[in-house]
Design an enzyme around this catalytic site. Sequence first.
Site, PDB file in Angstrom:
ATOM      1  N   GLY A  86       8.438   1.667 -17.272  1.00 33.05           N
ATOM      2  CA  GLY A  86       8.235   0.428 -16.508  1.00 33.05           C
ATOM      3  C   GLY A  86       7.045  -0.321 -17.086  1.00 33.05           C
ATOM      4  O   GLY A  86       6.115  -0.702 -16.382  1.00 33.05           O
TER       5      GLY A  86
ATOM      6  N   TYR B 219       2.219   2.204  -2.693  1.00 30.47           N
ATOM      7  CA  TYR B 219       1.421   1.329  -1.842  1.00 30.47           C
ATOM      8  C   TYR B 219       1.456   1.919  -0.443  1.00 30.47           C
ATOM      9  O   TYR B 219       2.532   2.217   0.069  1.00 30.47           O
ATOM     10  CB  TYR B 219       1.992  -0.107  -1.836  1.00 30.47           C
ATOM     11  CG  TYR B 219       1.199  -1.024  -0.934  1.00 30.47           C
ATOM     12  CD1 TYR B 219      -0.105  -1.382  -1.272  1.00 30.47           C
ATOM     13  CD2 TYR B 219       1.731  -1.495   0.269  1.00 30.47           C
ATOM     14  CE1 TYR B 219      -0.862  -2.187  -0.433  1.00 30.47           C
ATOM     15  CE2 TYR B 219       0.981  -2.306   1.103  1.00 30.47           C
ATOM     16  CZ  TYR B 219      -0.321  -2.652   0.744  1.00 30.47           C
ATOM     17  OH  TYR B 219      -1.071  -3.446   1.575  1.00 30.47           O
TER      18      TYR B 219
ATOM     19  N   TYR C 220       6.511  -1.830   5.195  1.00 31.71           N
ATOM     20  CA  TYR C 220       6.293  -1.080   3.954  1.00 31.71           C
ATOM     21  C   TYR C 220       6.039   0.406   4.235  1.00 31.71           C
ATOM     22  O   TYR C 220       6.938   1.238   4.147  1.00 31.71           O
ATOM     23  CB  TYR C 220       5.144  -1.714   3.136  1.00 31.71           C
ATOM     24  CG  TYR C 220       5.258  -1.372   1.672  1.00 31.71           C
ATOM     25  CD1 TYR C 220       5.078  -0.049   1.233  1.00 31.71           C
ATOM     26  CD2 TYR C 220       5.571  -2.325   0.710  1.00 31.71           C
ATOM     27  CE1 TYR C 220       5.210   0.295  -0.100  1.00 31.71           C
ATOM     28  CE2 TYR C 220       5.705  -1.985  -0.629  1.00 31.71           C
ATOM     29  CZ  TYR C 220       5.514  -0.671  -1.015  1.00 31.71           C
ATOM     30  OH  TYR C 220       5.656  -0.330  -2.334  1.00 31.71           O
TER      31      TYR C 220
END
Length: 392
Positions: free
Chosen positions: A48, A225, A235
Amino acid sequence: MVIKPKVRGFICTNAHPAGCAASVKEQIDYVKSQGALENAPKNVLVIGCSTGYGLASRITAAFGAEAKTLGVCFEKEPTERKTGTAGWYNTAAFHQQAEAAGLYHKTLNGDAFSHELKEQVIDLIKQDLGEIDLIVYSLASPRRTDPDTGEAYISSLKPVGDVYTTKTFDTSKKLVHEITLEPANQDEIDNTVKVMGGEDWELWIKALNEAGVLSQNCRTTAYTYIGKELTWPIYGHATIGKAKEDLDRASTALNNTYSDINLKAYVTSLKAVVTQASSAIPVMPLYISLMYQVMKDEGCHEGVIEQIYGLFNTLLLSDNPPVDEANRLRMDGVETNDDIQGKIKAIWPEVTTENFPELGDYAGYNQDFLKLFGFGFDGVDYDADVSPLADW
Ligand code: NAD
């Protein structure tokens, strides 16, 4: 062609080659302005590697540690009539700069979730590098095909448990408004874990170890995160958070399974920043704009490259870095402290479409968003006729 931004919702469908090169150079210059990293890795694999936190990791490894870097990404090549993706141009620019600095660099563009791509990476390591001593896992993808069954999985960005009503900022209509998000069903949770959980990270390490290309004492990190109350419902405690919890499971499994080579696997929690991945998550553009305003006012704002250089410099390369209760490295301490969160929480109920530009740093958010695609850099002539073609 003359390339101007074509923004559609939370994505920009084109990119500027010279602007992306300016963005990469800005990050390289930042890393060079910092001290050289101690305990530096020699051969680094970044999965990535072309945008966001992965690109910053590659730049930090190469220009902060003179490491040889092998990157994996999934980007679209330009044609005469259509620009490539930003990650394509970033990678071309990284190659150019690494070449000029005499640093080894190769990138494979393809599906990191597939067995074939893993085999190609292993062949390259055997041919060029021998061993890898740091693997950064920084994929963000909405879908994954299981390499054994061929079944395709799609992730969801939904709350878990209850319906969740909150404020959001619609970046297309430029409106602050309430949204109600329906909770995910079990299939949607499981599929998100399948896409963004730890399974593929484990498959990478397994394949590399079986091929004998992991060095003794090698390190690996995957990024997460965690956030706080304002973002937990969408999230941390939502479908994506379930996938991120699975990274914690995977890091424990990796540390146990590969103790013979003394592999050190860490999940690293990073600050929220504007990237292609975070722009797609409901609520995040609003949260990030308010958080940027507060952190800039307090003089403690950081972007991707500051976070990643800081991670390498203070935690990742240390022999015994401080970890949290789940063995994670934490770079998000300033964002998540009570003082900063308290200030964001105080503004949150007050924000409306009208006062958002004063209360939040949407200008900064939008500038960072456009910069992801190479727009808004001083010194780049955006009226010039440029070729969209770029090669690695
Ligand atoms: P990003 O969208 O900028 O980067 C994603 C990278 O993954 C790109 O290099 C892309 O080419 C690559 N990729 C996607 N699918 C692929 C595939 N099938 N095969 C090969 N490469 C593929 O995302 P980002 O925000 O930098 O996220 C990276 C990691 O950091 C994620 O795990 C994310 O959850 C985490 N993170 C992000 C934030 C944030 O605010 N952006 C905060 C903390 C942690």
